[in-house]
Write an enzyme that holds these catalytic residues in place. Structure first.
Site, PDB file in Angstrom:
ATOM      1  N   GLY A  15       0.826  -1.209   0.000  1.00 29.67           N
ATOM      2  CA  GLY A  15       0.000   0.000   0.000  1.00 29.67           C
ATOM      3  C   GLY A  15       0.860   1.260   0.000  1.00 29.67           C
ATOM      4  O   GLY A  15       0.535   2.243  -0.674  1.00 29.67           O
ATOM      5  N   ASN A  63      -6.974   4.266   9.576  1.00 33.57           N
ATOM      6  CA  ASN A  63      -6.433   3.021  10.137  1.00 33.57           C
ATOM      7  C   ASN A  63      -6.491   2.967  11.653  1.00 33.57           C
ATOM      8  O   ASN A  63      -6.437   1.893  12.234  1.00 33.57           O
ATOM      9  CB  ASN A  63      -4.990   2.806   9.664  1.00 33.57           C
ATOM     10  CG  ASN A  63      -4.166   4.059   9.705  1.00 33.57           C
ATOM     11  OD1 ASN A  63      -4.519   5.067   9.097  1.00 33.57           O
ATOM     12  ND2 ASN A  63      -3.079   4.027  10.431  1.00 33.57           N
ATOM     13  N   GLN A 102      -7.420   0.362   4.283  1.00 32.60           N
ATOM     14  CA  GLN A 102      -8.228  -0.206   5.377  1.00 32.60           C
ATOM     15  C   GLN A 102      -9.658  -0.507   4.944  1.00 32.60           C
ATOM     16  O   GLN A 102     -10.357  -1.272   5.598  1.00 32.60           O
ATOM     17  CB  GLN A 102      -8.262   0.757   6.571  1.00 32.60           C
ATOM     18  CG  GLN A 102      -6.921   0.927   7.272  1.00 32.60           C
ATOM     19  CD  GLN A 102      -6.463  -0.339   7.987  1.00 32.60           C
ATOM     20  OE1 GLN A 102      -7.251  -1.223   8.318  1.00 32.60           O
ATOM     21  NE2 GLN A 102      -5.166  -0.433   8.235  1.00 32.60           N
ATOM     22  N   SER A 154      -3.941  -2.842  -0.240  1.00 31.59           N
ATOM     23  CA  SER A 154      -2.820  -3.668   0.196  1.00 31.59           C
ATOM     24  C   SER A 154      -3.300  -5.081   0.525  1.00 31.59           C
ATOM     25  O   SER A 154      -4.279  -5.250   1.260  1.00 31.59           O
ATOM     26  CB  SER A 154      -2.203  -3.019   1.439  1.00 31.59           C
ATOM     27  OG  SER A 154      -1.200  -3.852   1.961  1.00 31.59           O
ATOM     28  N   GLY A 155      -2.586  -6.078   0.003  1.00 31.68           N
ATOM     29  CA  GLY A 155      -3.001  -7.470   0.170  1.00 31.68           C
ATOM     30  C   GLY A 155      -3.129  -7.929   1.608  1.00 31.68           C
ATOM     31  O   GLY A 155      -4.094  -8.596   1.978  1.00 31.68           O
ATOM     32  N   HIS A 156      -2.155  -7.530   2.442  1.00 26.61           N
ATOM     33  CA  HIS A 156      -2.128  -8.145   3.783  1.00 26.61           C
ATOM     34  C   HIS A 156      -3.219  -7.628   4.722  1.00 26.61           C
ATOM     35  O   HIS A 156      -3.349  -8.098   5.846  1.00 26.61           O
ATOM     36  CB  HIS A 156      -0.734  -8.018   4.406  1.00 26.61           C
ATOM     37  CG  HIS A 156      -0.329  -6.665   4.863  1.00 26.61           C
ATOM     38  ND1 HIS A 156      -0.262  -6.318   6.188  1.00 26.61           N
ATOM     39  CD2 HIS A 156       0.060  -5.559   4.178  1.00 26.61           C
ATOM     40  CE1 HIS A 156       0.163  -5.071   6.300  1.00 26.61           C
ATOM     41  NE2 HIS A 156       0.359  -4.582   5.092  1.00 26.61           N
ATOM     42  N   THR A 160      10.226  -7.885 -11.921  1.00 25.89           N
ATOM     43  CA  THR A 160       9.518  -9.138 -12.153  1.00 25.89           C
ATOM     44  C   THR A 160       8.382  -9.253 -11.154  1.00 25.89           C
ATOM     45  O   THR A 160       8.552  -8.990  -9.964  1.00 25.89           O
ATOM     46  CB  THR A 160      10.491 -10.324 -12.009  1.00 25.89           C
ATOM     47  OG1 THR A 160      11.542 -10.113 -12.948  1.00 25.89           O
ATOM     48  CG2 THR A 160       9.804 -11.649 -12.283  1.00 25.89           C
ATOM     49  N   CYS A 186       2.225   1.186  12.492  1.00 27.62           N
ATOM     50  CA  CYS A 186       3.413   1.912  12.068  1.00 27.62           C
ATOM     51  C   CYS A 186       3.857   2.926  13.108  1.00 27.62           C
ATOM     52  O   CYS A 186       5.017   3.276  13.164  1.00 27.62           O
ATOM     53  CB  CYS A 186       3.135   2.632  10.759  1.00 27.62           C
ATOM     54  SG  CYS A 186       2.243   1.597   9.636  1.00 27.62           S
TER      55      CYS A 186
HETATM   56  N1  PLP Z   1      -2.454   3.207   4.291  1.00 26.66           N
HETATM   57  C1  PLP Z   1      -3.148   2.823   5.358  1.00 26.66           C
HETATM   58  C2  PLP Z   1      -4.427   3.510   5.684  1.00 26.66           C
HETATM   59  C3  PLP Z   1      -2.693   1.765   6.157  1.00 26.66           C
HETATM   60  O1  PLP Z   1      -3.393   1.396   7.229  1.00 26.66           O
HETATM   61  C4  PLP Z   1      -1.472   1.136   5.814  1.00 26.66           C
HETATM   62  C5  PLP Z   1      -0.925   0.068   6.672  1.00 26.66           C
HETATM   63  O2  PLP Z   1      -1.201  -0.026   7.846  1.00 26.66           O
HETATM   64  C6  PLP Z   1      -0.789   1.573   4.664  1.00 26.66           C
HETATM   65  C7  PLP Z   1      -1.305   2.619   3.936  1.00 26.66           C
HETATM   66  C8  PLP Z   1       0.478   0.930   4.243  1.00 26.66           C
HETATM   67  O3  PLP Z   1       0.230  -0.342   3.668  1.00 26.66           O
HETATM   68  P1  PLP Z   1       1.428  -1.375   3.508  1.00 26.66           P
HETATM   69  O4  PLP Z   1       1.693  -1.944   4.857  1.00 26.66           O
HETATM   70  O5  PLP Z   1       0.909  -2.396   2.553  1.00 26.66           O
HETATM   71  O6  PLP Z   1       2.571  -0.619   2.948  1.00 26.66           O
END
Ligand code: PLP
Length: 380
Positions: A71, A151, A179, A199-201, A237, A325
């Site tokens: 993301g 988030n 989110q 974002s995948g995770h 790749t 984060c």
């Molecule tokens: N944006 C938001 C709102 C998020 O909550 C996060 C991750 O917590 C990100 C961006 C970043 O995503 P990634 O961990 O895939 O870099």
């Protein structure tokens, strides 16, 4: 010890079906998608199938989907990409004070390069003020980047109103939907979204795979130079297995969205009600309306959030202070400060984000432990 996981906004467990779909792309169909022989062609075809599934989740066209590494990369790519492509038209960007660092720090980096950025305030529920947005627009505004959902406190922004205003002034509108995707319905066409990050995770696919959607017709300078992958916008790749996994996760999310939302809303509302009933002074940060179904961010006045988190961990309970984060840093959350919470209250707050594996029994276990630990901490 059984782990009870309430930190699905930090990351989610990869679903079994997602993993199963990915595995052959490590060991059997391991060809490079740019290669012309059969196992390369198989990978290439699978990527295009996955692209369709991702596009379906947000009602985009498949050729508007670019796979990235995460993301953060998607946010970086589009914000810098628009800034550099449109700088002849102007050098002003509008965003909000409560964005994720992937957006905030990218904007700050652009400020150091001579761009100007307006950071919109939010109200006590975490929503931007549409009039303030309108009044912030200038002749040289080239981009509005406002997150779909926050988030930390789960606030959902008035996306359609923002996009209408952006359209009126012919400004590109990007939304960080990391989110939101898979947790609320998103239709980029109907909502008028020009660009979106996911974002995948965060939606039961693995880490290290992200998506940037950019509406056809919008030019943006590429961020990564090298090979011609992803329509020559993102060299490197492809993370084939990750892409296949994300495609499957999007397909499942699309299929189960209503049921998923109902389940998470029930857990969230039950948790909030139990906490407010059983823990004196506990209060929800942000509003209950316009909130992600699985997010509860709670202030426990006179309780040290870090101590609470560590005591919960000792019981196998995973929650979070601030976002994944920013937790670990001692500064109070910029999001909680922006909605008017004192540093003290921000440091007494924890985020609980529910996922599809959570049950009502998990919530009872959580509340019971919160009550015991808070009682112990207060008596120390
Ligand atoms: N944006 C938001 C709102 C998020 O909550 C996060 C991750 O917590 C990100 C961006 C970043 O995503 P990634 O961990 O895939 O870099």
């Amino acid at each position: 010890m059984k782990i009870r996981y309430f930190d699905n906004a930090a990351t989610t467990r990869v679903k079994k079906e997602v993993l199963e779909e990915m595995l052959p792309y490590f060991t059997e169909n391991y060809g490079n998608p740019s290669s012309l022989y059969s196992i390369g062609r198989i990978s290439k075809k699978a990527i295009e199938e996955a692209r369709k599934k991702v596009a379906n989740l947000i009602n985009a066209t498949p050729n508007e989907i670019y796979f990235t590494g995460c993301g953060s990369e998607s946010d970086n790519t589009i914000i810098k990409g628009i800034a550099y492509s449109y700088q002849k038209k102007g050098r002003h960007i509008i965003t909000s004070q409560i964005e994720h660092p992937a957006v905030l720090h990218t904007c700050q980096m652009l400020e150091r390069k001579g761009f100007e950025v307006t950071y919109l305030k939010v109200d006590k529920e975490g929503r931007i003020d549409i009039d303030e947005l309108r009044n912030s627009i200038r002749n040289d505004t080239i981009l509005i980047s406002i997150m779909f959902a926050n988030n930390e406190i789960g606030t959902i922004q008035p996306i359609e109103m923002i996009s209408k205003i952006a359209k009126m002034y012919n400004i590109v509108f990007h939304t960080d939907a990391v989110q939101a995707c898979g947790n609320v319905p998103i239709d980029v066409k109907r909502m008028g979204i020009d660009s979106l990050s996911l974002s995948g995770h965060k939606l039961y696919a693995p880490k290290g795979i992200g998506v940037l959607y950019v509406r056809n017709g919008i030019e943006f300078e590429k961020f990564m130079d090298g090979g011609h992958q992803e329509k020559n916008k993102r060299a490197g790749t492809e993370n084939v297995a990750g892409i296949i996994g994300l495609g499957k996760a999007c397909e499942l999310a699309n299929h189960n969205l209503e049921e998923h939302m109902r389940h998470l809303t029930e857990l969230r509302d039950y948790f909030i009600q139990q906490v407010q009933e059983k823990i004196e002074g506990a209060m929800l940060n942000g509003g209950i309306e316009n909130r992600l179904p699985g997010n509860a961010n709670i202030a426990f006045p006179f309780v040290d959030g870090e101590a609470l988190l560590l005591n919960l961990d000792a019981k196998g309970i995973c929650a979070s202070s601030g976002s994944a984060c920013t937790s670990g840093s001692t500064a109070p959350s910029h999001v909680l400060s922006s909605i008017g919470k004192s540093d003290e209250l921000a440091r007494s707050s924890l985020r609980f984000t529910f996922g599809e594996e959570n049950t009502k029994e998990d919530i009872d276990f959580l509340v019971e432990n919160l009550c015991e630990i808070i009682k112990k901490l207060k008596s120390n």
